[in-house]
Design a protein around this motif. Structure first.
Motif, PDB file in Angstrom:
ATOM      1  N   LYS A  85      23.092  21.605  36.243  1.00 10.42           N
ATOM      2  CA  LYS A  85      22.877  22.989  36.644  1.00 10.42           C
ATOM      3  C   LYS A  85      24.186  23.766  36.507  1.00 10.42           C
ATOM      4  O   LYS A  85      25.257  23.265  36.867  1.00 10.42           O
ATOM      5  CB  LYS A  85      22.391  23.067  38.090  1.00 10.42           C
ATOM      6  N   GLY A  86      24.075  24.969  35.965  1.00  8.26           N
ATOM      7  CA  GLY A  86      25.247  25.815  35.806  1.00  8.26           C
ATOM      8  C   GLY A  86      25.548  26.570  37.087  1.00  8.26           C
ATOM      9  O   GLY A  86      24.652  27.120  37.731  1.00  8.26           O
ATOM     10  N   GLY A  87      26.824  26.589  37.476  1.00  6.17           N
ATOM     11  CA  GLY A  87      27.253  27.309  38.673  1.00  6.17           C
ATOM     12  C   GLY A  87      27.886  28.640  38.324  1.00  6.17           C
ATOM     13  O   GLY A  87      28.068  28.988  37.153  1.00  6.17           O
ATOM     14  N   GLY A  88      28.221  29.402  39.348  1.00  3.40           N
ATOM     15  CA  GLY A  88      28.853  30.697  39.141  1.00  3.40           C
ATOM     16  C   GLY A  88      30.270  30.555  38.630  1.00  3.40           C
ATOM     17  O   GLY A  88      30.927  29.524  38.788  1.00  3.40           O
ATOM     18  N   SER A  89      30.772  31.603  38.012  1.00  6.46           N
ATOM     19  CA  SER A  89      32.130  31.601  37.471  1.00  6.46           C
ATOM     20  C   SER A  89      32.724  32.992  37.628  1.00  6.46           C
ATOM     21  O   SER A  89      32.028  33.996  37.446  1.00  6.46           O
ATOM     22  CB  SER A  89      32.130  31.185  35.988  1.00  6.46           C
ATOM     23  N   GLY A  90      34.001  33.052  37.998  1.00  5.96           N
ATOM     24  CA  GLY A  90      34.669  34.323  38.233  1.00  5.96           C
ATOM     25  C   GLY A  90      35.283  34.886  36.965  1.00  5.96           C
ATOM     26  O   GLY A  90      35.550  34.170  35.997  1.00  5.96           O
ATOM     27  N   ALA A  91      35.519  36.191  36.978  1.00 14.48           N
ATOM     28  CA  ALA A  91      36.123  36.869  35.829  1.00 14.48           C
ATOM     29  C   ALA A  91      37.591  36.488  35.694  1.00 14.48           C
ATOM     30  O   ALA A  91      38.264  36.155  36.676  1.00 14.48           O
ATOM     31  CB  ALA A  91      35.968  38.378  35.977  1.00 14.48           C
ATOM     32  N   VAL A  92      38.094  36.541  34.465  1.00 14.02           N
ATOM     33  CA  VAL A  92      39.496  36.229  34.176  1.00 14.02           C
ATOM     34  C   VAL A  92      40.038  37.288  33.221  1.00 14.02           C
ATOM     35  O   VAL A  92      39.305  38.153  32.741  1.00 14.02           O
ATOM     36  CB  VAL A  92      39.646  34.820  33.546  1.00 14.02           C
ATOM     37  N   PHE A  93      41.342  37.207  32.946  1.00 14.30           N
ATOM     38  CA  PHE A  93      41.982  38.103  32.005  1.00 14.30           C
ATOM     39  C   PHE A  93      42.243  37.361  30.689  1.00 14.30           C
ATOM     40  O   PHE A  93      42.311  36.130  30.660  1.00 14.30           O
ATOM     41  CB  PHE A  93      43.310  38.632  32.582  1.00 14.30           C
ATOM     42  N   VAL A  94      42.394  38.119  29.628  1.00 15.73           N
ATOM     43  CA  VAL A  94      42.672  37.529  28.324  1.00 15.73           C
ATOM     44  C   VAL A  94      43.935  36.676  28.411  1.00 15.73           C
ATOM     45  O   VAL A  94      44.954  37.089  28.968  1.00 15.73           O
ATOM     46  CB  VAL A  94      42.836  38.625  27.259  1.00 15.73           C
ATOM     47  N   GLY A  95      43.883  35.492  27.875  1.00 15.68           N
ATOM     48  CA  GLY A  95      45.010  34.569  27.915  1.00 15.68           C
ATOM     49  C   GLY A  95      44.899  33.531  29.011  1.00 15.68           C
ATOM     50  O   GLY A  95      45.644  32.541  29.002  1.00 15.68           O
ATOM     51  N   GLU A  96      43.995  33.728  29.973  1.00 14.04           N
ATOM     52  CA  GLU A  96      43.799  32.758  31.040  1.00 14.04           C
ATOM     53  C   GLU A  96      42.705  31.762  30.657  1.00 14.04           C
ATOM     54  O   GLU A  96      42.083  31.878  29.607  1.00 14.04           O
ATOM     55  CB  GLU A  96      43.445  33.473  32.345  1.00 14.04           C
ATOM     56  N   GLN A  97      42.493  30.810  31.530  1.00 15.24           N
ATOM     57  CA  GLN A  97      41.449  29.813  31.324  1.00 15.24           C
ATOM     58  C   GLN A  97      40.194  30.228  32.091  1.00 15.24           C
ATOM     59  O   GLN A  97      40.232  30.414  33.300  1.00 15.24           O
ATOM     60  CB  GLN A  97      41.921  28.429  31.799  1.00 15.24           C
ATOM     61  N   GLY A  98      39.088  30.385  31.345  1.00 14.78           N
ATOM     62  CA  GLY A  98      37.819  30.636  32.003  1.00 14.78           C
ATOM     63  C   GLY A  98      37.264  29.346  32.574  1.00 14.78           C
ATOM     64  O   GLY A  98      37.203  28.333  31.879  1.00 14.78           O
ATOM     65  N   ARG A  99      36.874  29.363  33.834  1.00 16.21           N
ATOM     66  CA  ARG A  99      36.428  28.145  34.514  1.00 16.21           C
ATOM     67  C   ARG A  99      34.940  28.245  34.846  1.00 16.21           C
ATOM     68  O   ARG A  99      34.499  29.206  35.471  1.00 16.21           O
ATOM     69  CB  ARG A  99      37.255  27.916  35.789  1.00 16.21           C
ATOM     70  N   PHE A 100      34.218  27.231  34.408  1.00 17.48           N
ATOM     71  CA  PHE A 100      32.781  27.159  34.629  1.00 17.48           C
ATOM     72  C   PHE A 100      32.475  25.954  35.507  1.00 17.48           C
ATOM     73  O   PHE A 100      32.947  24.845  35.241  1.00 17.48           O
ATOM     74  CB  PHE A 100      32.027  27.024  33.301  1.00 17.48           C
ATOM     75  N   TYR A 179      38.533  40.274  31.233  1.00 15.44           N
ATOM     76  CA  TYR A 179      39.163  41.586  31.273  1.00 15.44           C
ATOM     77  C   TYR A 179      40.312  41.645  30.267  1.00 15.44           C
ATOM     78  O   TYR A 179      40.872  40.606  29.889  1.00 15.44           O
ATOM     79  CB  TYR A 179      39.711  41.873  32.670  1.00 15.44           C
ATOM     80  N   PRO A 180      40.724  42.854  29.850  1.00 16.33           N
ATOM     81  CA  PRO A 180      41.899  42.955  28.969  1.00 16.33           C
ATOM     82  C   PRO A 180      43.149  42.414  29.655  1.00 16.33           C
ATOM     83  O   PRO A 180      43.250  42.405  30.889  1.00 16.33           O
ATOM     84  CB  PRO A 180      42.013  44.466  28.706  1.00 16.33           C
ATOM     85  N   ARG A 181      44.114  41.992  28.853  1.00 14.82           N
ATOM     86  CA  ARG A 181      45.371  41.506  29.409  1.00 14.82           C
ATOM     87  C   ARG A 181      46.168  42.698  29.948  1.00 14.82           C
ATOM     88  O   ARG A 181      46.424  43.661  29.209  1.00 14.82           O
ATOM     89  CB  ARG A 181      46.180  40.793  28.329  1.00 14.82           C
ATOM     90  N   PRO A 182      46.588  42.698  31.224  1.00 11.90           N
ATOM     91  CA  PRO A 182      47.364  43.830  31.758  1.00 11.90           C
ATOM     92  C   PRO A 182      48.693  43.991  31.018  1.00 11.90           C
ATOM     93  O   PRO A 182      49.392  43.011  30.744  1.00 11.90           O
ATOM     94  CB  PRO A 182      47.584  43.458  33.224  1.00 11.90           C
ATOM     95  N   LEU A 183      49.038  45.249  30.716  1.00 12.10           N
ATOM     96  CA  LEU A 183      50.265  45.553  29.986  1.00 12.10           C
ATOM     97  C   LEU A 183      50.937  46.737  30.658  1.00 12.10           C
ATOM     98  O   LEU A 183      50.339  47.804  30.822  1.00 12.10           O
ATOM     99  CB  LEU A 183      49.947  45.880  28.527  1.00 12.10           C
ATOM    100  N   GLU A 184      52.190  46.562  31.088  1.00 11.36           N
ATOM    101  CA  GLU A 184      52.917  47.641  31.754  1.00 11.36           C
ATOM    102  C   GLU A 184      53.233  48.755  30.769  1.00 11.36           C
ATOM    103  O   GLU A 184      53.495  48.517  29.596  1.00 11.36           O
ATOM    104  CB  GLU A 184      54.202  47.105  32.376  1.00 11.36           C
ATOM    105  N   GLY A 185      53.214  49.974  31.279  1.00 18.31           N
ATOM    106  CA  GLY A 185      53.521  51.136  30.450  1.00 18.31           C
ATOM    107  C   GLY A 185      53.402  52.410  31.254  1.00 18.31           C
ATOM    108  O   GLY A 185      53.267  52.389  32.485  1.00 18.31           O
ATOM    109  N   GLU A 186      53.476  53.565  30.557  1.00 18.69           N
ATOM    110  CA  GLU A 186      53.400  54.848  31.216  1.00 18.69           C
ATOM    111  C   GLU A 186      52.021  55.072  31.813  1.00 18.69           C
ATOM    112  O   GLU A 186      51.015  54.590  31.303  1.00 18.69           O
ATOM    113  CB  GLU A 186      53.727  55.972  30.230  1.00 18.69           C
ATOM    114  N   LEU A 187      52.005  55.861  32.890  1.00 15.12           N
ATOM    115  CA  LEU A 187      50.756  56.182  33.565  1.00 15.12           C
ATOM    116  C   LEU A 187      49.929  57.134  32.704  1.00 15.12           C
ATOM    117  O   LEU A 187      50.351  58.271  32.459  1.00 15.12           O
ATOM    118  CB  LEU A 187      51.050  56.810  34.920  1.00 15.12           C
ATOM    119  N   PRO A 188      48.761  56.717  32.236  1.00 10.79           N
ATOM    120  CA  PRO A 188      47.975  57.546  31.312  1.00 10.79           C
ATOM    121  C   PRO A 188      47.062  58.520  32.061  1.00 10.79           C
ATOM    122  O   PRO A 188      45.909  58.230  32.357  1.00 10.79           O
ATOM    123  CB  PRO A 188      47.158  56.511  30.540  1.00 10.79           C
TER     124      PRO A 188
END
Length: 315
Positions: A85-100, A179-188
């Motif tokens: 049976k498949g269980g729930g899985s939380g969201a991650v960011f690009v570059g991380e490990q998705g865990r199922f 989710y997209p990988r967070p990237l620091e920069g100017e406030l848009p």
């Protein structure tokens, strides 16, 4: 073309479902490399027995051959009846490990040394007790934003002798959001709101969107990341850093206010969604095809991150 046909055949034989019970139609079995070597050795022993007309050689050959046949049954039985049976899985960011999470249930006998995972990632081995439950967490690299669907998972067993491998390909219909990988920069900021801020003497660009006002006593619900640990170490109690908005108005994060390619823009927006949510400051998000009004809190943060993750996708 062969892979496409193989995938279609598997889809008909083992349809995707959140819960799958392994049965005869879903299990395949062949000799392993060790089993192939074992079979070659039996053939050589049989040839030697025929050549020398040795009764003991005949007896040993047929005894080992019967062990091979019995191992087929036991290897198959180790998988048969197992429920996945498949269980729930939380969201991650690009570059991380998705865990199922995967749950394995035994309806009767125990299942020993069950290996499961998504090749080429290493398979995880787990034992399931008789009429018991075992759980495991499998990881898949999240390489791009959007929905991550790992597809069919390999479940195999080489128990008890390792001379045969029984396996199945099951799709537990699992998916998680990347989710997209967070990237620091100017406030848009949107153009209109940015002009208002500049008229009030605020700073619309830079590392932050708030002005540090001082310290205040900690209240339940305040972000723990704002705690002033130096003051606490000096015995002044739990204090938190207090920020006030420079503009006095809600911030509007605007996709069109940024330069660069799409992924860079989304990464910058993702960074500021996390920053402003941590500061508990209301903000709005505007991306082509989606506008989220000013709000704050975890639900608003998750809605913004979801909009960024699914930007440009059909679903």
């Amino acid at each position: 073309m062969l892979q496409v046909r193989w995938g279609r055949w598997l889809s008909r034989r083992i349809p995707a479902a959140s819960s799958i019970r392994l049965s005869q139609r879903k299990i395949f079995i062949i000799p392993s490399l060790v089993g192939a070597a074992f079979g070659v050795a039996l053939i050589l022993m049989l040839l030697a027995a025929i050549n020398y007309q040795n009764s003991l050689a005949y007896g040993l050959t047929f005894l080992l051959a019967s062990v091979f046949v019995v191992a087929i049954l036991h290897t198959y039985r180790n998988l048969a009846g197992l429920v996945l049976k498949g269980g729930g899985s939380g969201a991650v960011f690009v570059g991380e490990q998705g865990r199922f999470r995967v749950r394995l249930e035994s309806l009767a006998r125990a299942h020993q040394a069950i290996a499961l995972g998504w090749p080429p990632e290493p398979l995880q081995v787990v034992d399931v007790p008789a009429r018991g439950i075992s759980q495991c967490e499998l990881s898949v690299p999240a390489l791009r934003r959007g929905w991550l669907r790992p597809g069919r998972m390999r479940v195999e067993s080489r128990f008890p002798l390792g001379i045969l491998v029984a396996w199945s390909w099951v799709d537990l219909d699992q998916a998680l959001l990347v989710y997209p990988r967070p990237l620091e920069g100017e406030l848009p900021l949107a153009a209109g709101h940015s002009d208002d801020q500049e008229e009030q003497g605020g700073r619309a660009h830079g590392r932050g969107a708030d002005d540090f006002q001082g310290l205040k006593s900690y209240q339940p619900g305040d972000s723990k990341k704002r705690l002033h640990w130096k003051a606490y170490s000096r015995g002044q109690g739990l204090l938190v850093k207090d920020f006030a908005s420079l503009s006095g108005r809600d911030l509007w994060l605007d996709f069109e206010a940024l330069d660069g390619d799409t992924e860079m823009r989304l990464s910058l927006l993702c960074h500021w969604v996390l920053q402003l949510s941590e500061r508990q400051q209301p903000f709005a998000l505007s991306v082509p095809g989606c506008v989220l009004p000013p709000d704050s809190g975890d639900a608003h943060r998750d809605a913004c991150l979801r909009a960024l993750a699914l930007f440009g996708s059909a679903a």
